[in-house]
Design a protein around this motif. Structure first.
Motif, mmCIF file in Angstrom:
data_model
loop_
_atom_site.group_PDB
_atom_site.id
_atom_site.type_symbol
_atom_site.label_atom_id
_atom_site.label_comp_id
_atom_site.label_asym_id
_atom_site.label_seq_id
_atom_site.Cartn_x
_atom_site.Cartn_y
_atom_site.Cartn_z
ATOM 1 N N THR A 1 62.373 57.127 18.928
ATOM 2 C CA THR A 1 61.490 55.968 18.807
ATOM 3 C C THR A 1 61.932 54.865 19.756
ATOM 4 O OG1 THR A 1 62.801 55.145 16.963
ATOM 5 C CG2 THR A 1 60.846 56.428 16.419
ATOM 6 N N ASP A 2 63.244 54.722 19.968
ATOM 7 C CA ASP A 2 63.730 53.741 20.928
ATOM 8 C C ASP A 2 63.247 54.084 22.326
ATOM 9 O OD1 ASP A 2 65.048 52.481 18.871
ATOM 10 O OD2 ASP A 2 67.003 53.356 19.350
ATOM 11 N N ASN A 3 63.256 55.368 22.676
ATOM 12 C CA ASN A 3 62.794 55.785 23.997
ATOM 13 C C ASN A 3 61.320 55.469 24.185
ATOM 14 O OD1 ASN A 3 65.303 56.721 24.736
ATOM 15 N ND2 ASN A 3 64.891 58.822 24.123
ATOM 16 N N ALA A 4 60.515 55.710 23.162
ATOM 17 C CA ALA A 4 59.082 55.408 23.261
ATOM 18 C C ALA A 4 58.863 53.910 23.434
ATOM 19 C CB ALA A 4 58.349 55.923 22.023
ATOM 20 N N THR A 5 59.597 53.109 22.679
ATOM 21 C CA THR A 5 59.480 51.657 22.791
ATOM 22 C C THR A 5 59.933 51.191 24.163
ATOM 23 O OG1 THR A 5 59.826 51.391 20.429
ATOM 24 C CG2 THR A 5 60.228 49.465 21.793
ATOM 25 N N ASN A 6 61.051 51.722 24.647
ATOM 26 C CA ASN A 6 61.549 51.322 25.964
ATOM 27 C C ASN A 6 60.574 51.713 27.067
ATOM 28 O OD1 ASN A 6 63.856 50.113 24.988
ATOM 29 N ND2 ASN A 6 65.064 51.978 25.120
ATOM 30 N N LEU A 7 59.938 52.862 26.936
ATOM 31 C CA LEU A 7 58.945 53.284 27.919
ATOM 32 C C LEU A 7 57.760 52.323 27.935
ATOM 33 C CD1 LEU A 7 58.063 55.429 29.981
ATOM 34 C CD2 LEU A 7 57.003 56.657 28.084
ATOM 35 N N ARG A 8 57.285 51.960 26.748
ATOM 36 C CA ARG A 8 56.178 50.996 26.669
ATOM 37 C C ARG A 8 56.563 49.660 27.282
ATOM 38 N NH1 ARG A 8 53.981 50.958 20.619
ATOM 39 N NH2 ARG A 8 52.273 49.787 21.539
ATOM 40 N N MET B 1 58.503 36.503 30.666
ATOM 41 C CA MET B 1 59.637 36.597 29.739
ATOM 42 C C MET B 1 59.173 36.418 28.300
ATOM 43 S SD MET B 1 62.625 34.698 31.956
ATOM 44 C CE MET B 1 63.636 34.436 30.532
ATOM 45 N N LYS B 2 58.258 35.478 28.065
ATOM 46 C CA LYS B 2 57.743 35.263 26.713
ATOM 47 C C LYS B 2 56.977 36.485 26.225
ATOM 48 C CE LYS B 2 57.333 30.260 26.621
ATOM 49 N NZ LYS B 2 56.428 29.117 26.497
ATOM 50 N N VAL B 3 56.169 37.071 27.100
ATOM 51 C CA VAL B 3 55.398 38.260 26.733
ATOM 52 C C VAL B 3 56.342 39.412 26.403
ATOM 53 C CG1 VAL B 3 53.805 40.017 27.610
ATOM 54 C CG2 VAL B 3 53.321 37.600 27.995
ATOM 55 N N MET B 4 57.349 39.615 27.251
ATOM 56 C CA MET B 4 58.298 40.702 27.029
ATOM 57 C C MET B 4 59.070 40.487 25.719
ATOM 58 S SD MET B 4 57.887 42.960 29.281
ATOM 59 C CE MET B 4 59.292 43.959 28.866
ATOM 60 N N GLU B 5 59.462 39.250 25.459
ATOM 61 C CA GLU B 5 60.174 38.937 24.217
ATOM 62 C C GLU B 5 59.310 39.246 23.002
ATOM 63 O OE1 GLU B 5 61.659 34.764 22.879
ATOM 64 O OE2 GLU B 5 62.712 35.291 24.736
ATOM 65 N N TRP C 1 57.230 45.657 18.969
ATOM 66 C CA TRP C 1 57.306 47.109 19.047
ATOM 67 C C TRP C 1 58.608 47.645 18.484
ATOM 68 C CZ3 TRP C 1 55.231 47.289 24.731
ATOM 69 C CH2 TRP C 1 53.853 47.089 24.707
ATOM 70 N N THR C 2 59.673 46.878 18.545
ATOM 71 C CA THR C 2 60.947 47.336 17.998
ATOM 72 C C THR C 2 60.905 47.344 16.478
ATOM 73 O OG1 THR C 2 62.144 46.485 19.908
ATOM 74 C CG2 THR C 2 63.426 46.900 17.944
ATOM 75 N N ASN C 3 60.288 46.331 15.889
ATOM 76 C CA ASN C 3 60.272 46.205 14.430
ATOM 77 C C ASN C 3 59.034 46.806 13.794
ATOM 78 O OD1 ASN C 3 62.727 44.872 14.420
ATOM 79 N ND2 ASN C 3 61.757 42.903 14.759
ATOM 80 N N ASN C 4 58.177 47.424 14.576
ATOM 81 C CA ASN C 4 56.957 48.008 14.029
ATOM 82 C C ASN C 4 57.300 49.255 13.212
ATOM 83 O OD1 ASN C 4 54.339 48.610 13.483
ATOM 84 N ND2 ASN C 4 53.864 49.403 15.508
ATOM 85 N N THR C 5 56.883 49.260 11.980
ATOM 86 C CA THR C 5 57.108 50.430 11.139
ATOM 87 C C THR C 5 55.768 50.905 10.605
ATOM 88 O OG1 THR C 5 57.357 49.139 9.117
ATOM 89 C CG2 THR C 5 59.362 49.558 10.391
#
Length: 171
Positions: free
Chosen positions: A48-55, A74-78, A84-88
């Motif tokens: 899941t980390d790989n998918a998030t990092n790819l996005r 930077m704001k958009v990326m943050e 996407w990291t905390n999406n469950t």
């Protein structure tokens, strides 16, 4: 091979040598199983980390391609990194409803008591009341605007919001 030779050399009798070889063989098998297990766990956790990092990489490239200002990028990326990291895919209200009452209360309290008890209105309340407030907490609707009813209280804990006040129409 080195370990097997040491096990053979360390033994005084044939039985001691046989036990030494057996012990070395078992140790190597156990270490191989542990290494395989650790690799499997780390690969499953990072998928899941790989998918998030790819996005995020695609988003970063797209933002750079559009030549948006660096501060805005930077704001958009943050924002999307956090989103996407905390999406469950867990439906928390349904999960709490499916739990036995004591378990649901404990889960809600563990997840939300720090936020609820930090609200000035709720400071100093007993743990039982904080727990009850955590249990009745519901997520806000997934829309860009939140309409407040008179009996509702909205605690915004994980996003930025602009408060707009509109004058009621007068006849």
């Amino acid at each position: 091979m080195y370990y097997v030779l040491n096990a053979l050399e360390a033994g005084e009798t044939t039985q001691e040598r046989a036990f030494g070889v057996f012990a070395e063989l078992m140790r190597d098998i156990i270490l191989g199983l542990v290494a395989g297990l650790i690799t499997t766990i780390s690969m499953s956790m990072s998928s899941t980390d790989n998918a998030t990092n790819l996005r995020l990489r695609h988003l970063r490239a797209w933002l750079a391609e559009k030549k948006l200002p660096k501060g805005f990028r930077m704001k958009v990326m943050e924002h999307f990194n956090e989103t996407w990291t905390n999406n469950t895919s867990v439906d928390l209200p349904a999960l709490l409803e499916a739990c036995p009452p004591a378990m649901a209360a404990s889960m809600a309290e563990l997840m939300f008591s720090r936020v609820v008890s930090s609200v000035p209105l709720f400071k100093g309340l007993s743990p039982e009341v904080i727990s009850a407030l955590c249990l009745v907490r519901r997520p806000a609707p997934p829309s860009p605007s939140v309409t407040l009813a008179s009996a509702a209280m909205v605690l915004v804990t994980e996003m930025q919001a602009d408060a707009l006040y509109e004058e009621p129409e007068r006849n």
